[in-house]
Design a protein around this motif. Structure first.
Motif, PDB file in Angstrom:
ATOM      1  N   ALA A  34       5.341 -19.680 -55.766  1.00 17.55           N
ATOM      2  CA  ALA A  34       4.563 -20.916 -55.798  1.00 17.55           C
ATOM      3  C   ALA A  34       3.203 -20.807 -55.126  1.00 17.55           C
ATOM      4  CB  ALA A  34       5.369 -22.042 -55.140  1.00 17.55           C
ATOM      5  N   ALA A  35       3.079 -19.910 -54.134  1.00 17.01           N
ATOM      6  CA  ALA A  35       1.850 -19.936 -53.336  1.00 17.01           C
ATOM      7  C   ALA A  35       1.548 -18.612 -52.664  1.00 17.01           C
ATOM      8  CB  ALA A  35       1.961 -21.025 -52.270  1.00 17.01           C
ATOM      9  N   VAL A  36       0.270 -18.457 -52.314  1.00 21.25           N
ATOM     10  CA  VAL A  36      -0.198 -17.339 -51.497  1.00 21.25           C
ATOM     11  C   VAL A  36      -0.571 -17.929 -50.138  1.00 21.25           C
ATOM     12  CG1 VAL A  36      -2.041 -15.639 -51.200  1.00 21.25           C
ATOM     13  CG2 VAL A  36      -1.071 -16.047 -53.475  1.00 21.25           C
ATOM     14  N   THR A  37       0.063 -17.440 -49.083  1.00 22.47           N
ATOM     15  CA  THR A  37      -0.237 -17.944 -47.748  1.00 22.47           C
ATOM     16  C   THR A  37      -0.965 -16.860 -46.970  1.00 22.47           C
ATOM     17  OG1 THR A  37       1.743 -19.305 -47.845  1.00 22.47           O
ATOM     18  CG2 THR A  37       0.735 -19.014 -45.674  1.00 22.47           C
ATOM     19  N   VAL A  38      -2.196 -17.175 -46.568  1.00 22.01           N
ATOM     20  CA  VAL A  38      -3.057 -16.188 -45.926  1.00 22.01           C
ATOM     21  C   VAL A  38      -3.251 -16.575 -44.461  1.00 22.01           C
ATOM     22  CG1 VAL A  38      -5.319 -15.063 -45.973  1.00 22.01           C
ATOM     23  CG2 VAL A  38      -4.259 -15.817 -48.115  1.00 22.01           C
ATOM     24  N   GLY A  39      -2.895 -15.681 -43.547  1.00 27.84           N
ATOM     25  CA  GLY A  39      -3.082 -15.921 -42.115  1.00 27.84           C
ATOM     26  C   GLY A  39      -4.550 -16.137 -41.798  1.00 27.84           C
ATOM     27  N   ALA A  40      -4.818 -17.013 -40.808  1.00 26.13           N
ATOM     28  CA  ALA A  40      -6.194 -17.411 -40.517  1.00 26.13           C
ATOM     29  C   ALA A  40      -7.080 -16.234 -40.131  1.00 26.13           C
ATOM     30  CB  ALA A  40      -6.204 -18.452 -39.403  1.00 26.13           C
ATOM     31  N   SER A  41      -6.518 -15.207 -39.484  1.00 29.65           N
ATOM     32  CA  SER A  41      -7.376 -14.112 -39.031  1.00 29.65           C
ATOM     33  C   SER A  41      -7.464 -12.970 -40.048  1.00 29.65           C
ATOM     34  CB  SER A  41      -6.915 -13.591 -37.669  1.00 29.65           C
ATOM     35  OG  SER A  41      -5.691 -12.916 -37.801  1.00 29.65           O
ATOM     36  N   SER A  42      -7.006 -13.226 -41.278  1.00 27.85           N
ATOM     37  CA  SER A  42      -7.158 -12.212 -42.330  1.00 27.85           C
ATOM     38  C   SER A  42      -8.639 -12.035 -42.647  1.00 27.85           C
ATOM     39  CB  SER A  42      -6.437 -12.642 -43.603  1.00 27.85           C
ATOM     40  OG  SER A  42      -5.066 -12.870 -43.339  1.00 27.85           O
ATOM     41  N   THR A  43      -9.092 -10.790 -42.644  1.00 21.85           N
ATOM     42  CA  THR A  43     -10.508 -10.554 -42.963  1.00 21.85           C
ATOM     43  C   THR A  43     -10.735 -10.740 -44.463  1.00 21.85           C
ATOM     44  OG1 THR A  43     -10.155  -8.205 -43.348  1.00 21.85           O
ATOM     45  CG2 THR A  43     -10.769  -8.865 -41.094  1.00 21.85           C
ATOM     46  N   HIS A  44     -11.988 -10.980 -44.819  1.00 24.53           N
ATOM     47  CA  HIS A  44     -12.330 -11.109 -46.244  1.00 24.53           C
ATOM     48  C   HIS A  44     -11.984  -9.818 -46.973  1.00 24.53           C
ATOM     49  CE1 HIS A  44     -14.145 -14.542 -44.592  1.00 24.53           C
ATOM     50  NE2 HIS A  44     -15.306 -14.009 -44.271  1.00 24.53           N
ATOM     51  N   GLU A  45     -12.195  -8.685 -46.301  1.00 28.43           N
ATOM     52  CA  GLU A  45     -11.886  -7.387 -46.905  1.00 28.43           C
ATOM     53  C   GLU A  45     -10.397  -7.296 -47.226  1.00 28.43           C
ATOM     54  OE1 GLU A  45     -10.614  -3.370 -47.265  1.00 28.43           O
ATOM     55  OE2 GLU A  45     -10.073  -4.657 -45.597  1.00 28.43           O
ATOM     56  N   SER A  46      -9.552  -7.758 -46.295  1.00 28.45           N
ATOM     57  CA  SER A  46      -8.107  -7.617 -46.507  1.00 28.45           C
ATOM     58  C   SER A  46      -7.633  -8.511 -47.646  1.00 28.45           C
ATOM     59  CB  SER A  46      -7.338  -7.903 -45.212  1.00 28.45           C
ATOM     60  OG  SER A  46      -7.373  -9.283 -44.896  1.00 28.45           O
ATOM     61  N   VAL A  47      -8.257  -9.673 -47.823  1.00 28.58           N
ATOM     62  CA  VAL A  47      -7.878 -10.554 -48.938  1.00 28.58           C
ATOM     63  C   VAL A  47      -8.413  -9.966 -50.260  1.00 28.58           C
ATOM     64  CG1 VAL A  47      -8.146 -12.861 -49.949  1.00 28.58           C
ATOM     65  CG2 VAL A  47      -7.770 -12.600 -47.478  1.00 28.58           C
ATOM     66  N   ALA A  48      -9.666  -9.505 -50.235  1.00 28.64           N
ATOM     67  CA  ALA A  48     -10.286  -8.968 -51.452  1.00 28.64           C
ATOM     68  C   ALA A  48      -9.500  -7.781 -51.998  1.00 28.64           C
ATOM     69  CB  ALA A  48     -11.728  -8.559 -51.169  1.00 28.64           C
ATOM     70  N   ASN A  49      -8.937  -6.972 -51.105  1.00 29.03           N
ATOM     71  CA  ASN A  49      -8.257  -5.748 -51.537  1.00 29.03           C
ATOM     72  C   ASN A  49      -6.736  -5.836 -51.475  1.00 29.03           C
ATOM     73  OD1 ASN A  49     -10.590  -4.234 -52.225  1.00 29.03           O
ATOM     74  ND2 ASN A  49     -11.027  -4.058 -50.048  1.00 29.03           N
ATOM     75  N   SER A  50      -6.198  -7.051 -51.367  1.00 35.12           N
ATOM     76  CA  SER A  50      -4.745  -7.213 -51.324  1.00 35.12           C
ATOM     77  C   SER A  50      -4.163  -7.181 -52.735  1.00 35.12           C
ATOM     78  CB  SER A  50      -4.393  -8.550 -50.651  1.00 35.12           C
ATOM     79  OG  SER A  50      -3.054  -8.894 -50.955  1.00 35.12           O
ATOM     80  N   ALA A  51      -3.282  -6.216 -52.981  1.00 33.57           N
ATOM     81  CA  ALA A  51      -2.649  -6.120 -54.305  1.00 33.57           C
ATOM     82  C   ALA A  51      -1.771  -7.349 -54.557  1.00 33.57           C
ATOM     83  CB  ALA A  51      -1.830  -4.840 -54.396  1.00 33.57           C
ATOM     84  N   LEU A  52      -1.153  -7.864 -53.498  1.00 35.80           N
ATOM     85  CA  LEU A  52      -0.299  -9.054 -53.616  1.00 35.80           C
ATOM     86  C   LEU A  52      -1.115 -10.259 -54.065  1.00 35.80           C
ATOM     87  CD1 LEU A  52       1.884  -8.875 -50.358  1.00 35.80           C
ATOM     88  CD2 LEU A  52       2.694  -8.684 -52.723  1.00 35.80           C
ATOM     89  N   VAL A  53      -2.274 -10.465 -53.426  1.00 39.97           N
ATOM     90  CA  VAL A  53      -3.115 -11.609 -53.790  1.00 39.97           C
ATOM     91  C   VAL A  53      -3.650 -11.423 -55.207  1.00 39.97           C
ATOM     92  CG1 VAL A  53      -5.180 -12.947 -53.215  1.00 39.97           C
ATOM     93  CG2 VAL A  53      -3.750 -12.030 -51.373  1.00 39.97           C
ATOM     94  N   ARG A  54      -4.059 -10.189 -55.525  1.00 38.91           N
ATOM     95  CA  ARG A  54      -4.633  -9.932 -56.854  1.00 38.91           C
ATOM     96  C   ARG A  54      -3.625 -10.234 -57.965  1.00 38.91           C
ATOM     97  NH1 ARG A  54      -9.271  -8.244 -58.555  1.00 38.91           N
ATOM     98  NH2 ARG A  54      -9.936  -7.745 -56.450  1.00 38.91           N
ATOM     99  N   ALA A  55      -2.360  -9.932 -57.704  1.00 39.33           N
ATOM    100  CA  ALA A  55      -1.335 -10.184 -58.718  1.00 39.33           C
ATOM    101  C   ALA A  55      -1.091 -11.681 -58.903  1.00 39.33           C
ATOM    102  CB  ALA A  55      -0.039  -9.479 -58.326  1.00 39.33           C
ATOM    103  N   ALA A  56      -1.284 -12.468 -57.830  1.00 38.29           N
ATOM    104  CA  ALA A  56      -0.968 -13.900 -57.906  1.00 38.29           C
ATOM    105  C   ALA A  56      -2.196 -14.744 -58.242  1.00 38.29           C
ATOM    106  CB  ALA A  56      -0.360 -14.370 -56.589  1.00 38.29           C
TER     107      ALA A  56
END
Lengths: 269, 161
Positions: free
Chosen positions: A65-87
């Motif tokens: 249902a959702a992608v939950t991203v911790g507040a201290s996640s860097t932009h780089e870590s979100v941009a290159n997350s395979a999990l986020v990219r799939a969702a």
């Protein structure tokens, strides 16, 4: 830069105590906006509470249902997350287009939305996806969280812990960068969600907002053609040395059409 | 405040003021003046160094926040054997003119090469969003980074044999 007391708490509990212990205490995440602001003495905290050591604010979790991203996640870590990219690939695009690689290596989601710069990218993704902001006290919808120019609903001593992005059927983000600052002169995040079409605009106004007339046109027919003759109203939009309100309004239309085209013809999401 | 960290492979102990920047620690305290400060507003990228393996703008990082971190600056890139392949590529492709931006360019390029197994001129140009050169017009910098990245992957293959 004026001097200050520096604290680096090891737990969220300790951080909340440090923030409430002294007036004019400020939390710092990546520092990519706060440190430049402190150099210019636009911000002069007496105490700086560095959130970089807090395990509780880290990590990215994905379910159906959702992608939950911790507040201290860097932009780089979100941009290159395979999990986020799939969702939600559009979220990777938003994060991967913020600032420059060095800023993305340190800047964080929580820091960006807490600052609520009127030209920031993340607020458009939060409002476009109807995300929820999880704090140490409560859960806020994006619409409740972003109050106005550099202003949010966060209270003193309240910290963002994570953001929950519902997975849309499809989404895309398009921005037109200021040739000088590279910030979004206008950015448009369009999404087809369970609750209908949502179109959020950043850069063009005092803060992020939904483009109701564009949403209505796309609800009727989700196509580029549905927007071709639409003239987005310029009332209340920004006018500065780079662009006047009419130009910003024009860009809202252009970028909304590009976002719709991306959703329809480039990728499923 | 007392911090201990690793800079260019050496253990460093320092008493720093809370407002002291990483660029100041490197230049003023450790004498590592290869890291340049061009704008001091986190735009130009002349001050780029690596912290824990990632490129950052050292003018926008508080030294006090780096307890236990590993910092690498331009001084540690060449070895006794000579220039690093990326530095050599800048030399051979005339990827610099006045040279002020070059330390930051090279540190940024090394991070790019480490993260992009399939380099392209387009992705290099996007990567250089945060590195300003006011002499060359970027053409030769892009060529240098592509050549440097290719030489690095060639060297990695040689070492792997």
């Amino acid at each position: 830069m004026r001097t200050f007391e520096y604290l680096r708490p090891a737990t969220l509990q300790e951080a909340l105590g440090s923030l409430s212990g002294l007036a004019n205490s400020k939390p710092m995440a990546g520092g990519m906006t706060l440190i430049p602001a402190m150099k210019m003495r636009l911000s002069t905290p007496a105490r700086l509470v560095d959130l970089g050591g807090l395990e509780e604010l880290r990590g990215i979790r994905v379910d159906a249902a959702a992608v939950t991203v911790g507040a201290s996640s860097t932009h780089e870590s979100v941009a290159n997350s395979a999990l986020v990219r799939a969702a939600i690939p559009a979220l990777c695009e938003v994060a991967g287009g913020i600032g420059d690689p060095q800023v993305r290596n340190r800047g964080t989601l929580g820091g960006s939305i807490a600052n609520n710069d009127p030209a920031a990218d993340y607020p458009a993704a939060l409002l476009g996806l109807d995300a929820q902001v999880l704090t140490t006290r409560r859960t806020l919808s994006a619409a409740e969280f972003f109050v106005g120019l550099f202003d949010t609903a966060l209270g003193d001593g309240e910290l963002i812990t994570a953001v929950r992005f519902p997975v849309p059927a499809a989404a895309a983000y398009e921005k037109f960068k200021s040739p000088a600052s590279r910030y979004a002169m206008v950015g448009v995040f369009a999404a087809r969600t369970a609750g209908g079409v949502r179109v959020a605009v950043t850069g063009a106004g005092a803060g992020v907002f939904r483009a109701g007339v564009i949403e209505a046109a796309l609800e009727e027919k989700f196509s580029v053609d549905a927007l071709t003759s639409l003239r987005f109203p310029s009332d209340g939009l920004n006018t500065d040395i780079h662009a006047d309100a009419q130009y910003c309004a024009h860009l809202v239309g252009v970028l909304a059409r590009r976002a719709v085209a991306r959703i329809l013809y480039v990728g499923r999401r | 405040m007392h911090i201990s960290l690793t800079v260019n492979g050496k253990s460093v102990q320092a008493d720093v003021a809370p407002e002291e920047l990483l660029s100041d620690l490197l230049r003023e305290r450790l004498g590592l003046t290869g890291t340049h400060v061009g704008c001091d507003t986190s735009q130009c990228g002349a001050c780029v160094v690596h912290v824990d393996g990632r490129s950052v703008k050292s003018c926008t990082v508080l030294a006090v926040a780096l307890q236990g971190s590993t910092v690498t600056s331009i001084e540690a890139v060449a070895s006794a054997a000579g220039l690093h392949p990326m530095q050599k590529a800048f030399h051979e492709n005339h990827g610099l003119q006045c040279g002020f931006c070059t330390p930051g360019m090279v540190m940024s390029a090394l991070d790019y090469a480490a993260r992009n197994p399939d380099p392209s001129a387009e992705s290099v140009r996007h990567w250089l969003e945060g590195n300003f050169c006011r002499c060359t017009g970027y053409q030769n910098i892009v060529a240098a980074i592509l050549a440097g990245a290719a030489a690095m992957s060639e060297r990695a293959k040689e070492l792997g044999k």
